[in-house]
Design a protein around this motif. Structure first.
Motif, PDB file in Angstrom:
ATOM      1  N   LYS A 170     -20.358   5.231 -36.030  1.00 29.59           N
ATOM      2  CA  LYS A 170     -19.137   4.944 -35.665  1.00 29.59           C
ATOM      3  C   LYS A 170     -18.513   5.234 -34.276  1.00 29.59           C
ATOM      4  N   ARG A 171     -19.553   5.489 -33.571  1.00 35.83           N
ATOM      5  CA  ARG A 171     -19.394   5.637 -31.991  1.00 35.83           C
ATOM      6  C   ARG A 171     -18.704   4.383 -31.335  1.00 35.83           C
ATOM      7  N   THR A 172     -17.959   4.174 -30.324  1.00 38.90           N
ATOM      8  CA  THR A 172     -17.486   3.089 -29.735  1.00 38.90           C
ATOM      9  C   THR A 172     -18.558   2.412 -28.399  1.00 38.90           C
ATOM     10  N   SER A 173     -19.655   3.604 -28.029  1.00 34.47           N
ATOM     11  CA  SER A 173     -20.540   2.983 -27.014  1.00 34.47           C
ATOM     12  C   SER A 173     -21.573   2.317 -27.583  1.00 34.47           C
ATOM     13  N   LYS A 174     -22.392   1.655 -26.986  1.00 38.68           N
ATOM     14  CA  LYS A 174     -23.600   0.800 -27.269  1.00 38.68           C
ATOM     15  C   LYS A 174     -24.910   1.389 -26.506  1.00 38.68           C
ATOM     16  N   GLY A 175     -25.810   0.946 -27.460  1.00 39.41           N
ATOM     17  CA  GLY A 175     -27.050   1.221 -26.501  1.00 39.41           C
ATOM     18  C   GLY A 175     -27.514   2.612 -26.688  1.00 39.41           C
ATOM     19  N   PHE A 176     -28.428   3.195 -25.670  1.00 41.78           N
ATOM     20  CA  PHE A 176     -28.635   4.561 -25.496  1.00 41.78           C
ATOM     21  C   PHE A 176     -27.658   5.243 -24.613  1.00 41.78           C
ATOM     22  N   VAL A 177     -27.369   6.511 -25.117  1.00 43.44           N
ATOM     23  CA  VAL A 177     -26.369   7.534 -24.406  1.00 43.44           C
ATOM     24  C   VAL A 177     -26.953   8.811 -24.630  1.00 43.44           C
ATOM     25  N   LEU A 178     -27.213   9.469 -23.494  1.00 42.55           N
ATOM     26  CA  LEU A 178     -27.790  10.996 -23.461  1.00 42.55           C
ATOM     27  C   LEU A 178     -26.356  11.777 -23.440  1.00 42.55           C
ATOM     28  N   ALA A 179     -26.039  12.611 -24.266  1.00 40.67           N
ATOM     29  CA  ALA A 179     -24.907  13.297 -24.391  1.00 40.67           C
ATOM     30  C   ALA A 179     -24.813  14.077 -23.206  1.00 40.67           C
ATOM     31  N   ALA A 180     -23.505  14.124 -22.600  1.00 37.26           N
ATOM     32  CA  ALA A 180     -23.076  15.056 -21.475  1.00 37.26           C
ATOM     33  C   ALA A 180     -21.787  15.546 -21.836  1.00 37.26           C
ATOM     34  N   PRO A 181     -21.242  16.614 -20.886  1.00 30.73           N
ATOM     35  CA  PRO A 181     -19.966  17.122 -21.316  1.00 30.73           C
ATOM     36  C   PRO A 181     -18.880  16.085 -21.234  1.00 30.73           C
ATOM     37  N   GLN A 182     -18.734  15.291 -20.362  1.00 31.70           N
ATOM     38  CA  GLN A 182     -17.717  14.256 -20.280  1.00 31.70           C
ATOM     39  C   GLN A 182     -17.661  13.287 -21.436  1.00 31.70           C
ATOM     40  N   HIS A 183     -18.584  13.192 -22.400  1.00 29.69           N
ATOM     41  CA  HIS A 183     -18.660  12.403 -23.358  1.00 29.69           C
ATOM     42  C   HIS A 183     -17.618  12.848 -24.567  1.00 29.69           C
TER      43      HIS A 183
END
Length: 367
Positions: free
Chosen positions: A84-97
């Motif tokens: 249910k995330r709004t982003s697409k593809g690969f995302v490496l978690a970071a403090p701003q997410h």
């Protein structure tokens, strides 16, 4: 344990759809088994935690258990699809997410264990390859796959299958008549099976009956875990605990958006205070109307002390909810959970995981 089939009064009418779904799953699995569809192996231990059924079997708490076990010895990464995330593809978690960008469960894991890597991607192969392309000092030495038992494009080095003691896979049926994503025969791909949500005082006879009914192969190890609870924490500060001891004069509104809230509610009722409940669907994104309903229900509570109590997963979504004021958030607490094994089983489970990693690394050196 109880047979849950009788709870679905439409099961008979759903059988044609279940039959068609089963054919599709069978064909897909056969394509992987025959090598027509390719499964990819990787040069690091990849430990998959998943299940055969939809719904909550405790995958995220078991992933967190493995994180705690391994993070002091190895560089650990967790890979999730980020439901249910709004982003697409690969995302490496970071403090701003935010949790909306990476999903509530990956967000929870990342913020509890900021010293590990957390990546989200529906394509787990791509996620693993991007993690392994990181610089040497960041590249993970162990990768944990969250909810990827059916993602067969990755060939894990070790697979852990979870099954809820209250609805074992051998008691269930394929979707949509039941809750199984694939037939119970899928258990054969597991290296270990963990029966989750058991009672801490489960009798030896019940252990044996459960193991027998699962019809596992000789090499497959079986463990039984149960849910333990840590002290209640404030939504605004996890270091702030519940400031009073609950009594019959106090009241709590239990708010949950998880697949199976009954064990959570049962735990809260043990404290003997007045309990009201509000349940929402799993991974629910609380809208303005939901928040209004929660606050109205809370205001109606009668008690010397009163709070809103939610799950750790729901706390992530409530903390960052724009419809809840900071003053209202002061009333909200959450109940953290931690997976536990008996002392004997904990030692055996931990040793199994560590031994697998060590053996994998030793064999890699010999290649």
């Amino acid at each position: 344990m109880s047979d849950n089939f009788s709870t679905n009064k439409y099961a008979f009418w759903l059988w044609p759809f279940t039959f068609l779904y089963g054919i599709g799953v069978f064909v897909r699995n056969q394509l992987f088994d025959w090598g027509i569809k390719k499964s990819h192996r990787y040069p690091v231990p990849v430990i998959c935690v998943g299940n055969l059924a939809v719904g909550g079997t405790g995958k995220t708490p078991h992933i967190e258990y493995l994180v705690r076990l391994l993070k002091e010895k190895y560089r650990v990464a967790v890979v999730s699809r980020g439901y249910k995330r709004t982003s697409k593809g690969f995302v490496l978690a970071a403090p701003q997410h935010t949790y909306r960008e990476i999903g509530d469960e990956p967000y929870q894991i990342y913020h509890k264990y900021p010293d590990i890597l957390v990546a989200v991607d529906g394509n787990r192969c791509r996620a693993i390859e991007k993690l392994l392309a990181l610089p040497d000092h960041q590249r993970p030495e162990v990768i944990l796959l969250d909810d990827a038992f059916q993602h067969r494009y990755v060939k894990p080095s070790f697979s852990i299958l979870l099954t809820d003691y209250n609805r074992m896979f051998y008691q269930d049926r394929l979707l949509p008549a039941g809750r199984l994503r694939e037939p119970a025969s899928g258990r054969e791909r597991a290296d270990a099976v963990v029966v989750t949500k058991t009672l801490p005082d489960l009798k030896p006879l019940e252990f044996r009956i459960t193991e027998t009914n699962m019809q596992l192969q000789a090499h497959q190890q079986v463990f039984f875990s149960y849910v333990g609870y840590d002290p209640v924490c404030s939504l605004l500060s996890a270091s702030q605990k519940l400031p009073f001891i609950p009594t019959a004069d106090d009241a709590v509104l239990v708010v949950s958006g998880i697949a199976n809230p009954e064990p959570f509610v049962a735990e809260v009722r043990k404290w003997k205070w007045q309990v009201e409940t509000l349940s929402f669907p799993d991974h629910h994104d609380f809208k303005e109307a939901d928040v209004r309903s929660i606050m109205q229900s809370f205001q109606r509570l009668k008690g010397k002390h009163k709070i809103i109590l939610t799950t750790e997963k729901d706390a992530v979504r409530l903390l960052h909810n724009k419809y809840i004021t900071r003053e209202q958030k002061k009333w909200i607490y959450f109940l953290p959970i931690a997976i536990s094994f008996s002392d004997k089983e904990k030692e055996a489970f931990d040793n199994m995981i560590i031994k697998h990693i060590q053996t994998f690394q030793q064999n890699k050196i010999l290649w």
